[in-house]
Design a protein around this motif. Structure first.
Motif, PDB file in Angstrom:
ATOM      1  N   LEU A 162     106.230 -58.255  67.809  1.00 26.15           N
ATOM      2  CA  LEU A 162     105.762 -58.441  66.424  1.00 26.15           C
ATOM      3  C   LEU A 162     105.040 -59.645  66.249  1.00 26.15           C
ATOM      4  O   LEU A 162     104.086 -59.951  65.623  1.00 26.15           O
ATOM      5  CB  LEU A 162     107.072 -58.281  65.776  1.00 26.15           C
ATOM      6  CG  LEU A 162     106.848 -58.264  64.185  1.00 26.15           C
ATOM      7  CD1 LEU A 162     106.027 -57.342  63.582  1.00 26.15           C
ATOM      8  CD2 LEU A 162     108.333 -58.335  63.336  1.00 26.15           C
ATOM      9  N   PHE A 163     105.482 -60.849  66.501  1.00 27.62           N
ATOM     10  CA  PHE A 163     104.797 -62.162  66.465  1.00 27.62           C
ATOM     11  C   PHE A 163     103.548 -62.171  67.116  1.00 27.62           C
ATOM     12  O   PHE A 163     102.654 -62.760  66.610  1.00 27.62           O
ATOM     13  CB  PHE A 163     105.848 -63.278  66.713  1.00 27.62           C
ATOM     14  CG  PHE A 163     107.027 -63.327  65.922  1.00 27.62           C
ATOM     15  CD1 PHE A 163     107.117 -63.108  64.474  1.00 27.62           C
ATOM     16  CD2 PHE A 163     108.551 -63.478  66.442  1.00 27.62           C
ATOM     17  CE1 PHE A 163     108.055 -63.141  63.678  1.00 27.62           C
ATOM     18  CE2 PHE A 163     109.516 -63.657  65.443  1.00 27.62           C
ATOM     19  CZ  PHE A 163     109.545 -63.240  64.287  1.00 27.62           C
ATOM     20  N   ALA A 164     103.469 -61.800  68.472  1.00 27.11           N
ATOM     21  CA  ALA A 164     102.535 -61.884  69.245  1.00 27.11           C
ATOM     22  C   ALA A 164     101.240 -61.178  68.562  1.00 27.11           C
ATOM     23  O   ALA A 164     100.046 -61.441  68.719  1.00 27.11           O
ATOM     24  CB  ALA A 164     102.617 -61.692  70.448  1.00 27.11           C
ATOM     25  N   SER A 165     101.936 -59.940  67.649  1.00 23.61           N
ATOM     26  CA  SER A 165     100.725 -59.213  67.206  1.00 23.61           C
ATOM     27  C   SER A 165      99.801 -59.675  66.292  1.00 23.61           C
ATOM     28  O   SER A 165      98.617 -59.306  65.768  1.00 23.61           O
ATOM     29  CB  SER A 165     101.078 -57.912  66.667  1.00 23.61           C
ATOM     30  OG  SER A 165     101.945 -58.204  65.536  1.00 23.61           O
ATOM     31  N   PHE A 166     100.017 -60.777  65.511  1.00 26.32           N
ATOM     32  CA  PHE A 166      99.366 -61.422  64.413  1.00 26.32           C
ATOM     33  C   PHE A 166      99.005 -62.883  64.845  1.00 26.32           C
ATOM     34  O   PHE A 166      98.267 -63.531  64.335  1.00 26.32           O
ATOM     35  CB  PHE A 166      99.945 -61.355  63.166  1.00 26.32           C
ATOM     36  CG  PHE A 166     101.305 -61.807  62.929  1.00 26.32           C
ATOM     37  CD1 PHE A 166     101.495 -63.246  62.747  1.00 26.32           C
ATOM     38  CD2 PHE A 166     102.447 -60.935  62.855  1.00 26.32           C
ATOM     39  CE1 PHE A 166     102.717 -63.758  62.631  1.00 26.32           C
ATOM     40  CE2 PHE A 166     103.728 -61.451  62.935  1.00 26.32           C
ATOM     41  CZ  PHE A 166     103.844 -62.970  62.679  1.00 26.32           C
ATOM     42  N   SER A 167     100.008 -63.700  65.575  1.00 28.24           N
ATOM     43  CA  SER A 167      99.829 -65.133  65.863  1.00 28.24           C
ATOM     44  C   SER A 167      98.432 -65.214  67.040  1.00 28.24           C
ATOM     45  O   SER A 167      98.254 -64.389  67.767  1.00 28.24           O
ATOM     46  CB  SER A 167     100.985 -65.774  66.326  1.00 28.24           C
ATOM     47  OG  SER A 167     101.548 -65.207  67.741  1.00 28.24           O
ATOM     48  N   SER A 168      97.885 -66.480  66.816  1.00 34.32           N
ATOM     49  CA  SER A 168      96.671 -66.649  67.636  1.00 34.32           C
ATOM     50  C   SER A 168      97.011 -66.982  69.146  1.00 34.32           C
ATOM     51  O   SER A 168      96.394 -67.051  70.042  1.00 34.32           O
ATOM     52  CB  SER A 168      95.545 -67.570  66.731  1.00 34.32           C
ATOM     53  OG  SER A 168      96.357 -68.484  66.329  1.00 34.32           O
ATOM     54  N   THR A 169      98.211 -68.097  68.945  1.00 32.56           N
ATOM     55  CA  THR A 169      98.490 -68.713  70.287  1.00 32.56           C
ATOM     56  C   THR A 169     100.005 -68.119  70.847  1.00 32.56           C
ATOM     57  O   THR A 169     100.696 -67.847  69.745  1.00 32.56           O
ATOM     58  CB  THR A 169      98.145 -70.037  70.490  1.00 32.56           C
ATOM     59  OG1 THR A 169      99.284 -70.581  69.552  1.00 32.56           O
ATOM     60  CG2 THR A 169      96.981 -70.613  70.130  1.00 32.56           C
TER      61      THR A 169
END
Lengths: 270, 280
Positions: A162-169
């Motif tokens: 979930l976090f990786a789907s919107f964070s850039s790094t």
């Protein structure tokens, strides 16, 4: 499924090849060896401490695996832009996410199985050395606790998606996951504390109480899966509790993955 | 030269490292460490901070208490453990049992040391009450509670209640129920205490704790012996002995037993047998 499986297998292989796995294994081995040493310092409940050590080691090592291997597997595709190659193939973005997630679930299951073997051996060795100090000992409860740890790790890695789907790094994903883990593990105790602060002799403002109560519903309640104390003391766990806990894990994981694929579908790559 | 230089440097720096380490460690010991404060973080905060590892955190805090207590045996000064250190010892055992209220060892250590030496009987009982509530299958904790109420707090009725509770739990020693009724007879304090201690001793298998209880039992047996002698003296000469030497002089007893704690037995003003070591 035919589309998902190759991605899952590739992800799993990538994870197994990752050198971090060796570091994690050595760490786990050392801790389980320490089990013998520490148990010798306990006077009465050696069995409890041995089970504590073994289960905590599995849990902590699994956490390291999710944080440092799992996140990398997801984020590397984004960081190194290899995701363009994958997305140019005839698979949808949600399929990609689910395939990756299955690969990581496979990785977690494998690692936990290996760790459990070591854990069982270490408990067994302590039990051989101090046979009289295991008054309320139960293997089924230990295995149940390990399964619960696995569920909570799978839930946590769904959150990393979930976090990786919107964070850039991947670093941001890592930080967000650690924060959610800490909140998830302590939210039940914190909620109990702020709702009855006089027990610890502190004062809590009404705003804090509201914030904590809101967080209680947003963040995953990971302490549901923490039955290490019960396993260590051989305390009964009801079937209905097992059912509700597993259901909670499945529902939260599904929610996280679905939200992740929705966000990921709308995401634009530069 | 390029290959030798690093080896020479390493060989040179290793002993320097070792000597500096011992210097720094020595200096570190002298740093102010908050002596005199028995503060331990409040248990609810500790529980939150230990996340899912409260079981192991409980083991850790318990071992910390144990290591501290063991280290006090190297001290020369008297009293060996200071007032505030007892408080800290109690606080950390309390924290350990908050993290895992089912863990037997902290209760066991509290009973063995906090009561006799630490003079914190009420606090120990509060701790044991918690343990007895959680470990409802374990007869040992209410048994300890009974002993403390009877021997230190002189609350025989309460002690009887605890013993009855203990006797109802699985595997309880059959002696508990009869002991509970015996407590109704006043004036048999030492005799009952000896029975109590023998029972505690039979359930103890840790060597150091065993030795501690054995010494205690021997001292109590000596007191019991002297008490019985004093009663015999009273019956024979129609007046109580003024000092212990009276009894050896009149051949009631052959010799005065030695106090295993290194003190001297004497007869107090109220006629009871006491010792200068106060059993510590």
């Amino acid at each position: 499924m035919t589309v998902l499986w190759p991605i899952a297998v590739i992800t799993f292989k990538e994870g197994i090849r990752n050198r971090a796995i060796y570091g994690i294994s050595i760490f786990a081995l050392l801790l389980l060896g320490a089990n013998l040493l520490i148990s010798s310092m306990i006077m009465q409940e050696v069995g409890k401490v041995a089970v504590d050590m073994a289960l905590s080691t599995i849990s902590f090592t699994g956490l390291l695996l999710v944080l440092f291997v799992g996140i990398n597997l997801m984020a590397k595709d984004l960081d190194k832009k290899t995701i363009y190659m994958v997305l140019s193939r005839p698979i949808s973005r949600p399929q990609y996410i689910i395939g990756k997630f299955l690969g990581i679930v496979l990785l977690i299951l494998t690692t936990i199985s290996i760790l459990s073997i070591f854990a069982v051996i270490s408990i067994f060795m302590v039990k051989l050395s101090y046979p009289g100090y295991f008054p309320r000992f139960s293997w089924p409860l230990i295995l149940l606790s390990i399964s619960f740890i696995t569920i909570s790790l799978i839930l946590l890695s769904a959150l990393t998606f979930l976090f990786a789907s919107f964070s850039s790094t991947s670093f941001i994903t890592l930080v967000l996951t650690i924060i959610s883990y800490i909140i998830g593990q302590s939210i039940m105790d914190v909620k109990a504390l702020v709702e009855a602060p006089q027990a610890a002799g502190i004062k809590v403002s009404p705003v804090t109480v509201k914030v904590v109560q809101a967080a209680y519903y947003v963040f995953p309640n990971l302490s549901i899966f923490d039955i290490k104390t019960q396993a260590a003391h051989g305390l009964p766990i009801t079937l209905s509790y097992i059912f509700w806990a597993v259901s909670y894990g499945v529902v939260y994981t599904a929610l996280a993955i679905i939200v992740a694929s929705v966000i990921f579908r709308r995401r634009e790559f530069p | 030269m390029q290959r030798v230089l690093p080896i020479v440097l390493i060989l040179l720096l290793l002993p320097i490292h070792a000597s500096i380490l011992s210097k720094v460690a020595e200096g570190n010991k002298l740093l102010p460490k908050g002596e005199g404060t028995s503060y331990v973080l409040p248990s609810p905060i500790l529980k939150i901070m230990s996340l899912e590892f409260d079981g192991i955190a409980s083991d850790y805090t318990f071992l910390k208490a144990l290591v501290f207590f063991g280290s006090t045996f190297e001290r020369k000064e008297r009293p060996r453990v200071k007032e505030w250190e007892w408080r800290w010892f109690y606080n950390i055992l309390n924290a350990s049992t908050h993290l895992d209220p089912y863990f037997l060892d902290p209760y066991y250590v509290a009973q063995a040391h906090l009561t006799w030496e630490g003079n914190m009987v009420r606090e120990t009982n509060a701790l044991l009450e918690k343990g007895s509530r959680y470990r409802d299958w374990d007869w040992v904790l209410p048994f300890y509670l009974g002993f403390n109420s009877f021997y230190f707090l002189l609350e025989d009725a309460k002690a009887s209640e605890y013993l009855m509770e203990a006797s109802k739990r699985p595997d309880a020693s059959p002696i508990l129920a009869s002991l509970a009724t015996r407590l109704a007879y006043k004036g048999k304090k030492t005799e009952n205490a000896v029975i109590f201690l023998q029972e505690i001793l039979s359930g103890t298998d840790d060597e150091n704790t065993k030795k501690m209880y054995e010494t205690r039992l021997n001292a109590l047996k000596a007191i019991l012996f002297l008490e019985r002698a004093a009663t015999a003296y009273q019956e024979r000469f129609k007046r109580p002995p003024e000092k212990l030497e009276d009894m050896t002089a009149k051949n009631v007893i052959r010799e005065i037993p030695k106090d295993p704690y290194g003190g001297k037995f004497y007869i107090d003003k109220d006629g009871s047998i006491k010792t200068t070591s106060e059993l510590r």
